[in-house]
Design an enzyme around this catalytic site. Structure first.
Site, PDB file in Angstrom:
ATOM      1  N   SER A   1     -11.665 -10.230 -11.218  1.00  0.00           N
ATOM      2  CA  SER A   1     -10.473  -9.819 -11.865  1.00  0.00           C
ATOM      3  C   SER A   1     -10.192 -11.141 -12.809  1.00  0.00           C
ATOM      4  O   SER A   1      -9.132 -11.040 -13.470  1.00  0.00           O
ATOM      5  CB  SER A   1      -9.429  -9.469 -11.041  1.00  0.00           C
ATOM      6  OG  SER A   1      -9.226 -10.418  -9.823  1.00  0.00           O
TER       7      SER A   1
ATOM      8  N   HIS B   1     -14.944  -4.349 -13.734  1.00  0.00           N
ATOM      9  CA  HIS B   1     -13.572  -4.584 -13.121  1.00  0.00           C
ATOM     10  C   HIS B   1     -12.946  -3.486 -12.840  1.00  0.00           C
ATOM     11  O   HIS B   1     -12.456  -2.910 -13.767  1.00  0.00           O
ATOM     12  CB  HIS B   1     -12.912  -5.723 -14.106  1.00  0.00           C
ATOM     13  CG  HIS B   1     -11.438  -6.009 -13.111  1.00  0.00           C
ATOM     14  ND1 HIS B   1     -10.310  -6.365 -13.699  1.00  0.00           N
ATOM     15  CD2 HIS B   1     -11.322  -6.098 -11.987  1.00  0.00           C
ATOM     16  CE1 HIS B   1      -9.380  -6.550 -12.994  1.00  0.00           C
ATOM     17  NE2 HIS B   1      -9.831  -6.447 -11.885  1.00  0.00           N
TER      18      HIS B   1
HETATM   19  N1  CAA Z   1      -7.138   5.020  -1.763  1.00  0.00           N
HETATM   20  C1  CAA Z   1      -7.448   6.225  -2.269  1.00  0.00           C
HETATM   21  N2  CAA Z   1      -6.588   7.156  -2.856  1.00  0.00           N
HETATM   22  C2  CAA Z   1      -5.062   6.855  -2.443  1.00  0.00           C
HETATM   23  C3  CAA Z   1      -5.048   5.736  -2.165  1.00  0.00           C
HETATM   24  C4  CAA Z   1      -5.700   4.670  -1.678  1.00  0.00           C
HETATM   25  N3  CAA Z   1      -5.539   3.248  -1.546  1.00  0.00           N
HETATM   26  N4  CAA Z   1      -3.499   5.362  -2.109  1.00  0.00           N
HETATM   27  C5  CAA Z   1      -3.102   6.676  -2.839  1.00  0.00           C
HETATM   28  N5  CAA Z   1      -4.233   7.520  -2.876  1.00  0.00           N
HETATM   29  C6  CAA Z   1      -4.106   8.694  -3.572  1.00  0.00           C
HETATM   30  C7  CAA Z   1      -3.502   9.604  -2.711  1.00  0.00           C
HETATM   31  O1  CAA Z   1      -4.297  10.530  -1.733  1.00  0.00           O
HETATM   32  C8  CAA Z   1      -2.944  10.921  -3.674  1.00  0.00           C
HETATM   33  O2  CAA Z   1      -3.738  11.794  -3.997  1.00  0.00           O
HETATM   34  P1  CAA Z   1      -3.692  13.211  -4.421  1.00  0.00           P
HETATM   35  O3  CAA Z   1      -2.789  13.307  -5.644  1.00  0.00           O
HETATM   36  O4  CAA Z   1      -5.017  13.771  -4.821  1.00  0.00           O
HETATM   37  O5  CAA Z   1      -2.906  13.872  -3.294  1.00  0.00           O
HETATM   38  C9  CAA Z   1      -2.565  10.009  -4.977  1.00  0.00           C
HETATM   39  O6  CAA Z   1      -3.454   8.943  -4.812  1.00  0.00           O
HETATM   40  C10 CAA Z   1      -1.121   9.662  -4.974  1.00  0.00           C
HETATM   41  O7  CAA Z   1      -0.860   9.073  -3.734  1.00  0.00           O
HETATM   42  P2  CAA Z   1       0.671   8.984  -3.254  1.00  0.00           P
HETATM   43  O8  CAA Z   1       1.248  10.484  -3.563  1.00  0.00           O
HETATM   44  O9  CAA Z   1       0.512   8.902  -1.742  1.00  0.00           O
HETATM   45  O10 CAA Z   1       1.310   8.001  -3.792  1.00  0.00           O
HETATM   46  P3  CAA Z   1       1.948   7.356  -5.078  1.00  0.00           P
HETATM   47  O11 CAA Z   1       2.030   8.814  -5.956  1.00  0.00           O
HETATM   48  O12 CAA Z   1       3.045   6.594  -4.837  1.00  0.00           O
HETATM   49  O13 CAA Z   1       0.833   6.546  -5.556  1.00  0.00           O
HETATM   50  C11 CAA Z   1      -0.354   4.715  -6.273  1.00  0.00           C
HETATM   51  C12 CAA Z   1       0.159   5.699  -5.154  1.00  0.00           C
HETATM   52  C13 CAA Z   1      -1.422   5.449  -6.974  1.00  0.00           C
HETATM   53  C14 CAA Z   1      -0.955   3.603  -5.474  1.00  0.00           C
HETATM   54  C15 CAA Z   1       0.617   4.458  -7.161  1.00  0.00           C
HETATM   55  O14 CAA Z   1       1.729   3.970  -6.319  1.00  0.00           O
HETATM   56  C16 CAA Z   1       0.373   3.539  -8.344  1.00  0.00           C
HETATM   57  O15 CAA Z   1      -0.366   3.787  -9.104  1.00  0.00           O
HETATM   58  N6  CAA Z   1       0.646   2.167  -8.046  1.00  0.00           N
HETATM   59  C17 CAA Z   1       0.286   1.175  -9.082  1.00  0.00           C
HETATM   60  C18 CAA Z   1      -1.301   0.742  -8.753  1.00  0.00           C
HETATM   61  C19 CAA Z   1      -1.594  -0.435  -9.874  1.00  0.00           C
HETATM   62  O16 CAA Z   1      -0.921  -0.894 -10.464  1.00  0.00           O
HETATM   63  N7  CAA Z   1      -2.865  -0.812  -9.756  1.00  0.00           N
HETATM   64  C20 CAA Z   1      -3.458  -1.824 -10.389  1.00  0.00           C
HETATM   65  C21 CAA Z   1      -3.466  -3.211  -9.643  1.00  0.00           C
HETATM   66  S1  CAA Z   1      -4.036  -4.452 -10.566  1.00  0.00           S
HETATM   67  C22 CAA Z   1      -5.698  -4.434 -10.418  1.00  0.00           C
HETATM   68  O17 CAA Z   1      -6.286  -3.763  -9.368  1.00  0.00           O
HETATM   69  C23 CAA Z   1      -6.428  -5.449 -11.083  1.00  0.00           C
HETATM   70  C24 CAA Z   1      -6.526  -6.589 -10.248  1.00  0.00           C
HETATM   71  O18 CAA Z   1      -7.542  -7.313 -10.335  1.00  0.00           O
HETATM   72  C25 CAA Z   1      -5.742  -7.286  -9.348  1.00  0.00           C
END
Ligand code: CAA
Length: 292
Positions: free
Chosen positions: A120, A141
């Site tokens: 990353s 990534h």
């Molecule tokens: N693995 C697989 N599926 C997952 C999951 C996981 N860890 N967490 C959530 N899901 C799925 C759920 O099953 C659900 O699927 P459906 O829509 O098919 O039912 C969907 O995602 C939504 O989940 P929830 O309703 O439980 O929860 P939510 O609406 O709060 O969403 C989230 C959860 C998608 C994680 C949301 O909170 C989000 O987008 N958070 C921000 C994530 C982000 O910014 N990621 C980038 C991080 S930076 C990075 O990755 C780069 C780096 O190098 C550090």
């Protein structure tokens, strides 16, 4: 290279498991490697759980879920990756560890196999330089959680060939993800923007401007972020956040990227976020509880 069918993944943490899941779901044969065999088992269990949830919701059939799982094979030694068309390294965000992996891979992979890093923040050019095939090396990534996030950042090193780039582009398309191309500069695009925001949120906490709850609520409801920055930091892992800030700080030689001392202290304490049960939140109860 004719086409990618078999993919090796090194590192079965939350990113490696997610990459294995989306690859297998799209029909690729996956070899999942980790230095710790128990970590491979845990990754397969988490993929199984995700697939069962999708089957329960009717998004995929039970038979398809079983077929996807059967396409992920555990690989406890690098030798098992010898026939892979592409190997994606998703080990810890540590340059020395990644370089050692690529030196070993160079010895065993077939000559036309591609190598990629899910780093990353670390220089793709620098990682490619330790391999026997810098032109076949690229940064791919993924974002966390991999099955949910639509973006894949693709980073060409200085020596990456256009064939390698085109093969990667086709792979990202087959995964149904959207590609953003970044030049090979520290932390690329996503983390160049995201990590300073998370680091600033930690400074805001450190300086007493707001509590954990106030800071996260402010950004969730005030900027429409799906997670607050401290919640997101815990989700990513505070060790990874610190490693990325250090790459920005050293790589761009600018004090504006100085990691917050509170982030450093949390990592020293082993409070790495969700994965260790404690970060800016305590995860031991039914609901995460803010710690400050
Ligand atoms: N693995 C697989 N599926 C997952 C999951 C996981 N860890 N967490 C959530 N899901 C799925 C759920 O099953 C659900 O699927 P459906 O829509 O098919 O039912 C969907 O995602 C939504 O989940 P929830 O309703 O439980 O929860 P939510 O609406 O709060 O969403 C989230 C959860 C998608 C994680 C949301 O909170 C989000 O987008 N958070 C921000 C994530 C982000 O910014 N990621 C980038 C991080 S930076 C990075 O990755 C780069 C780096 O190098 C550090």
């Amino acid at each position: 290279m004719a086409g990618i069918q078999s993919v090796g993944i090194i590192g079965a943490g939350q990113m490696g498991a997610g990459i294995a899941q989306v690859m297998a779901l799209c029909g690729y044969d996956v070899m999942l490697n980790d230095i710790d065999a128990a970590q491979i088992d845990a990754a397969c269990a988490s993929v199984q759980k995700n697939l069962s949830r999708q089957a329960d919701k009717g998004a995929i059939s039970t038979e398809d879920a079983a077929a996807v799982l059967s396409r992920i094979q555990p690989a406890t030694a690098f030798d098992a990756l010898a026939d892979c068309d592409l190997v994606i390294e998703s080990a810890s965000e540590n340059q020395a560890i990644k370089k050692d992996i690529f030196i070993e891979l160079s010895k065993i992979l077939k000559p036309d196999a591609l190598m990629a890093s899910n780093t990353s923040s670390i220089s793709i050019t620098g990682l490619a330089a330790v391999t026997d095939r810098p032109e076949k090396f690229i940064g791919i990534h993924f974002m966390n959680p991999v099955p949910v996030m639509k973006l894949v950042e693709v980073i060409r090193g200085i020596a990456t060939s256009s064939e390698t780039f085109e093969a990667t582009k086709a792979l990202v398309e087959r995964l149904g993800k959207t590609m953003a191309v970044s030049e090979d500069f520290p932390a690329f695009i996503v983390n160049r923007l995201l990590m300073p925001m998370i680091n600033e949120a930690i400074y805001t906490l450190y300086e007493g401007v707001g509590s954990v709850e106030a800071i996260d609520t402010a950004m969730k409801l005030g900027a429409n972020h799906p997670m607050g920055p401290l919640q997101l930091a815990d989700f990513i892992g505070l060790d990874t956040c610190l490693a990325i800030m250090q790459v920005l700080y050293e790589g761009l030689a600018d004090t504006k990227y100085r990691p917050c001392p509170l982030l450093v202290k949390y990592v020293e304490a082993g409070w790495l976020g969700r994965k260790t049960g404690r970060g800016f939140y305590d995860y031991s109860g039914a609901e995460p509880a803010p710690t400050r």
